[in-house]
Write a protein that holds these residues in place. Structure first.
Motif, PDB file in Angstrom:
ATOM      1  N   GLY A  11      20.919  19.737  31.317  1.00 23.79           N
ATOM      2  CA  GLY A  11      21.085  20.295  29.881  1.00 23.79           C
ATOM      3  C   GLY A  11      20.747  19.255  28.391  1.00 23.79           C
ATOM      4  N   SER A  73      15.201  18.351  37.921  1.00 25.11           N
ATOM      5  CA  SER A  73      14.110  17.662  38.834  1.00 25.11           C
ATOM      6  C   SER A  73      14.829  18.709  40.243  1.00 25.11           C
ATOM      7  CB  SER A  73      14.294  16.753  38.965  1.00 25.11           C
ATOM      8  OG  SER A  73      13.696  16.325  39.782  1.00 25.11           O
ATOM      9  N   LYS A  77      16.702  16.667  44.616  1.00 24.98           N
ATOM     10  CA  LYS A  77      17.569  17.549  45.211  1.00 24.98           C
ATOM     11  C   LYS A  77      17.369  17.343  46.894  1.00 24.98           C
ATOM     12  CE  LYS A  77      19.186  21.477  42.153  1.00 24.98           C
ATOM     13  NZ  LYS A  77      19.288  22.303  41.670  1.00 24.98           N
ATOM     14  N   GLY A 108      24.006  13.945  41.656  1.00 21.54           N
ATOM     15  CA  GLY A 108      22.343  13.919  42.220  1.00 21.54           C
ATOM     16  C   GLY A 108      22.871  12.134  42.565  1.00 21.54           C
TER      17      GLY A 108
END
Ligand code: ADP
Length: 323
Positions: A11, A73, A77, A108
């Motif tokens: 975000g 995305s 992941k 991530g």
């Protein structure tokens, strides 16, 4: 270290551009080539890279958004997505990655770094300020100031019409924006996910306020409050006090945009410089933060989502000031 890549992920938050500028200029100062990655981890997987120079980041310190764009995305992941990202980085000769992101993006980074030899440095951004290892994340100060100014405007119209306003601010799992903004606008009540919403108490506040002829009341509600948000709370209050004029205002995404405050610009700049310094001193797979004015490096594996702790003194503060 001769070539690094930078990206913004998750975000967006005000102050990202100030941090991008700081990273690029500091890297150039040390003779390091900087590659920008567009659109977060999706752009990394797709090899959407471009070379940045000092001019690329001219005149962006005051701008909201991110010149690199951002994304969420799903592919990153997965191990397959991260493998493709690694191949793209290798092909481009990237020796280190700097990511400006929230707790998701930093997780991530941690998973990537556990498998592949490229070092990562994380820089915390989140308007909810819910990342451990730093007093403030980039974006929180601006988001609270934006919400404060909007609610000040709402107070004017509330006063003109003797109206009660329920203002919902961002924070699906965090009351940080609601709490700080609520204090700053003199809200009569603040409802956040970290505390139980006590409507009987709210009714008392209203009766007290009205009996002493207050001409407006503002209730600040975090979107993730367990009582259901501003609309749900206002409905219950309307059932109890049908005679009162009430309105709901959802501030929403205005809190994510806008020119960053002085605090956010300075924080973003300092963290950018500290990130490159960390890389040059051989650190890897860490997040840079600022605690009590000092730069702090936290291993990515120790970075966790932080929950706002509401102490009795904080609750008392709201009660005392809303009499
Ligand atoms: P933020 O970084 O603002 O917290 P998200 O939680 O949406 O935003 O995370 C941004 C991106 O980081 C995700 O879209 C995903 O690509 C990556 N990410 C988040 N969590 C993980 C995870 N557990 N494993 C791998 N990648 C993740």
């Amino acid at each position: 270290m001769s070539k690094i890549a930078i990206l913004t992920s998750g975000g967006d938050a005000p102050g990202l551009n100030a941090c991008i500028r700081s990273l690029v200029r500091t890297a150039i100062f040390h003779g390091i080539k900087t590659i920008g990655i567009h659109r977060g981890y999706d752009g990394m997987i797709e090899g959407d890279f471009f070379e940045m120079d000092a001019g690329t980041v001219s005149n962006i310190i005051q701008k909201g958004g991110t010149i690199l764009k951002s994304s969420r995305s799903e592919r990153f992941k997965t191990p397959e997505g991260r493998e493709t990202a690694f191949q793209q980085l290798k092909k481009a000769g990237i020796e280190a990655v700097l990511v400006i992101g929230g707790d998701g993006s930093l997780a991530g980074a941690k998973y990537f770094a556990a498998t592949y030899p490229i070092p990562w440095i994380g820089i915390p951004k989140t308007i909810d300020n819910d990342i451990s290892g730093t007093d403030y994340a980039i974006g929180f100060d601006t988001a609270t100031n934006t919400a404060m100014q909007a609610i000040d405007n709402i107070r004017d119209t509330a006063e003109s019409h003797n109206r009660i306003y329920f203002v919902e601010v961002m924070g699906r799992n965090s009351g940080s924006i609601a709490y700080k903004t609520g204090i700053s606008v003199g809200a009569e009540a603040i409802y956040i996910p970290e505390t139980n919403t006590d409507l009987e108490h709210l009714f008392d506040v209203f009766e007290r306020g009205w009996s002493r002829k207050k001409s407006s009341l503002i209730v600040v509600v975090a979107e993730g409050d367990e009582a259901g948000g501003a609309f749900a709370i206002s409905k219950k209050v309307k059932e109890k006090f049908p005679q009162f004029d009430m309105a709901v205002c959802i501030l929403g995404h205005v809190q994510r945009g806008g020119s960053p405050t002085c605090n956010d610009r300075v924080l973003a700049t300092k963290l950018g410089v500290a990130a490159i310094d960390a890389l040059l001193s051989g650190q890897k797979n860490i997040m840079v933060g600022e605690v009590k004015g000092e730069i702090l490096y936290t291993p990515l594996e120790n970075v966790v989502k932080r929950h706002l702790e509401i102490t009795p003194a904080m609750t008392e503060l709201i009660d005392i000031l809303s009499i």
